[in-house]
Design an enzyme around this catalytic site. Structure first.
Site, PDB file in Angstrom:
ATOM      1  N   LYS A  64      33.872   5.578 -27.844  1.00 23.41           N
ATOM      2  CA  LYS A  64      32.993   5.519 -26.674  1.00 23.41           C
ATOM      3  C   LYS A  64      33.326   6.763 -25.939  1.00 23.41           C
ATOM      4  O   LYS A  64      34.265   6.947 -25.443  1.00 23.41           O
ATOM      5  CB  LYS A  64      32.824   4.160 -26.135  1.00 23.41           C
ATOM      6  CG  LYS A  64      31.524   4.384 -25.129  1.00 23.41           C
ATOM      7  CD  LYS A  64      31.340   2.951 -24.628  1.00 23.41           C
ATOM      8  CE  LYS A  64      30.262   2.786 -23.631  1.00 23.41           C
ATOM      9  NZ  LYS A  64      30.180   1.540 -22.805  1.00 23.41           N
TER      10      LYS A  64
ATOM     11  N   CYS B 220      26.332   1.986 -27.083  1.00 19.01           N
ATOM     12  CA  CYS B 220      25.891   1.763 -25.608  1.00 19.01           C
ATOM     13  C   CYS B 220      25.650   2.910 -24.695  1.00 19.01           C
ATOM     14  O   CYS B 220      24.642   3.783 -24.944  1.00 19.01           O
ATOM     15  CB  CYS B 220      26.677   0.618 -24.832  1.00 19.01           C
ATOM     16  SG  CYS B 220      25.755  -0.103 -23.565  1.00 19.01           S
TER      17      CYS B 220
ATOM     18  N   GLU C  23      28.634  -4.388 -29.344  1.00 17.88           N
ATOM     19  CA  GLU C  23      29.885  -3.604 -28.776  1.00 17.88           C
ATOM     20  C   GLU C  23      30.823  -4.681 -28.513  1.00 17.88           C
ATOM     21  O   GLU C  23      30.473  -5.784 -27.987  1.00 17.88           O
ATOM     22  CB  GLU C  23      29.176  -2.912 -27.415  1.00 17.88           C
ATOM     23  CG  GLU C  23      30.540  -2.244 -26.542  1.00 17.88           C
ATOM     24  CD  GLU C  23      29.865  -1.608 -25.310  1.00 17.88           C
ATOM     25  OE1 GLU C  23      30.685  -0.923 -24.580  1.00 17.88           O
ATOM     26  OE2 GLU C  23      28.779  -1.709 -24.900  1.00 17.88           O
TER      27      GLU C  23
END
Length: 554
Positions: free
Chosen positions: A126, A166, A45
């Site tokens: 994300k 994540c 990330e």
């Protein structure tokens, strides 16, 4: 049936803001992966800019420079046909940065882009933005969900790969959306800071996610130190039934290779070290990267003959090498002979430069200067603090003259209760064991001695802890026994238990009252302490934000 897919997880140590250098590192990983016949290379990330970039993300020039480097990586892939590379990076949101003096909107999206053959093939934003512990992502990022961006699934050599970033993989919806879009493999890029127990927690949650989706999952993770945070690597993969398929080593860079064939992943599984080994590696990594990434030529440590400074010295030598570490012993009128004897002994065992500078003349001069002001008043913590501040002044003078950074030696138990001196033993640039409770300090010392040669003299470990700022002083004169103190600290500070709950658990009311009061009234000291390495899920740093001025105590 798609042909076998060869995957590489690029577990790399990047530097926040070193956009060109980070891009070079990603390109080098891509070349190595291509040479190994890899089809899909996965980077962590925000690998392009480093994590966390914090308020750099508020600068339009920073976001523009990230786009330039992303394009450069894509261009480099022209020479690597067939290789798909997942790169983590920020991207300015549509409409640009919106910011005034009194308000702002999150300026960008946290992205995972798939690059191949000179192009950006697809980009995923994300969706789940953590805003707890050390995370503050809602300050900077729009959710992909709020931006109207959905799941992204990319075909790589006949396998449909769904992208997640994540926190997305800790929730049901993003993975379910990828599955609904036809994903056959979940690909998760991550920057998840280390704390004790985090490796097991990650793997357990990703196993749940794989089972819920009925899909195998690969997890590429960052490694290295960034200010107070340390990233431990341990990138891994799990089968669709949640069983572990591969794991990269902890706390080192790696290009972990694995193969997906007929829905099953194959790779090597590195062991997870014991807890003490993990903490030691985290401290070593944190020191090495803080000094290395900030350009310090070495470290200075005030060596007292006590266990805290001994532990910091051992960590520093493991991190930097003996030639970059200098120890200074500064005896006072109250320093016991065994303290300088043990300090000399340890310095010799580690082959570091060792010097002794008596503070007695300076202490006498301070006392003489203040004699009129203090006439008729008893000796107290004032004179104790003068000794600590003389030592801090000497260490900082050496730091200024020679460029080495002073590593402070206070532990979490001391930081919690204020058993430390502003501008004295708190003076320095990096607090190595700031998040290590005193009881863990002892465990780490014994663990390190068991790894080969005994580098910390046994007497340093076994003698009662003392600041040696007055005759026959012992830490337990001012504090409860450390096993009691640390247990109360863990319950109150790390687990948010109330005073009543801690007493109900069997602790003496007077001990609980004393410790919790000390934690509260010493917030002003902690605000002025150097940044230090985080190894628990609740350290005195980014994830501890209590007001200095407050009347409430739980």
């Amino acid at each position: 049936m798609p042909s076998p897919l060869k995957i590489a997880l690029a577990q790399i140590n990047v530097v926040v803001g070193d956009l060109g250098g980070n891009a070079d590192r990603i390109i080098a990983q891509a070349r190595a992966a291509h040479a190994a016949g890899v089809d899909l290379l996965v980077t962590p990330e925000l690998a392009l800019c480093g994590y966390p970039p914090e308020d750099l993300l508020l600068r339009p020039a920073f976001l523009a420079a990230c786009e330039e480097q992303l394009a450069r990586i894509a261009t480099a892939l022209v020479a690597l046909p067939g290789l798909h590379v997942v790169v983590g990076h920020p991207r300015e949101r549509a409409g640009g940065v919106a910011r005034e003096r009194s308000w702002s909107l999150p300026p960008c999206l946290n992205m995972a882009s798939v690059l191949a053959d000179g192009q950006v093939k697809a980009s995923y934003a994300k969706r789940e933005l953590p805003n707890y512990q050390v995370f503050d992502e809602r300050r900077y990022f729009y959710s992909g969900r709020d931006a109207g961006l959905g799941a992204v699934v990319v075909d790589v050599k006949g396998t449909r790969v769904g992208l997640l970033i994540c926190e997305d993989a800790w929730f049901d919806e993003p993975a379910a959306a990828a599955q609904a879009a036809g994903a056959e493999l979940l690909c998760v890029i991550n920057a998840s800071p280390f704390h004790i127990g985090k490796v097991e927690e990650r793997e357990a949650r990703m196993a749940e996610r794989a089972r819920a989706a009925g899909l195998p999952l690969v997890y590429a993770h960052l490694v290295g130190g960034q200010d107070e945070m340390v990233f431990d690597g341990a990138s891994f993969a799990v089968q669709a039934d949640g069983t572990l398929a591969a794991r990269a080593p902890m706390f080192e860079e790696a290009l972990a290779l694995l193969t997906l064939d007929a829905g099953r992943l194959r790779g090597e599984i590195a062991p997870v070290p014991e807890m003490e080994a993990q903490v030691w590696q985290a401290l070593v990594c944190g020191v090495r990267d803080y000094l290395g990434k900030n350009g310090f030529p070495g470290a200075l440590i005030g060596l007292s003959g006590g266990i805290d400074s001994a532990l910091v010295l051992a960590v520093a030598v493991d991190a930097l090498g003996a030639d970059k570490v200098r120890a200074v012993m500064m005896p006072s009128p109250y320093t016991a002979d065994i303290s300088w004897i043990d300090a000399r002994d340890m310095a010799e065992r580690l082959s570091v430069r060792y010097d002794e500078m008596s503070i007695v003349p300076m202490f006498d001069a301070f006392n003489a200067t203040l004699a009129g002001e203090f006439k008729g008043l008893p000796l107290d913590a004032t004179e104790e603090n003068i000794q600590a501040r003389i030592r801090g002044t000497l260490l900082m003078a050496l730091s200024n003259k020679f460029g080495s950074i002073v590593l402070t030696t206070g532990n979490k138990s001391e930081m919690a209760t204020g058993y430390c001196t502003l501008y004295g033993d708190m003076a320095g640039g990096f607090a190595v064991i700031k998040d290590v409770a005193k009881t863990l300090v002892f465990r780490l010392a014994r663990w390190r001695n068991a790894q080969g040669a005994e580098i910390i003299p046994e007497r340093i470990i076994t003698r009662p802890p003392s600041a040696e700022l007055r005759p026959d002083q012992k830490d337990e004169d001012s504090l409860p026994p450390y096993p009691v103190l640390d247990a109360i600290l863990a319950r109150y500070m790390e687990q948010d238990e109330s005073i009543a709950e801690i007493i109900a658990a069997g602790f003496k009311p007077e001990d609980v009252e004393r410790v919790t009061r000390l934690i509260k009234i010493n917030e002003y000291k902690r605000r002025q302490a150097p940044v230090g390495i985080r190894i628990t899920h609740r350290g005195f740093g980014r994830d501890w934000r209590y007001p200095i001025t407050s009347k409430f105590r739980a």
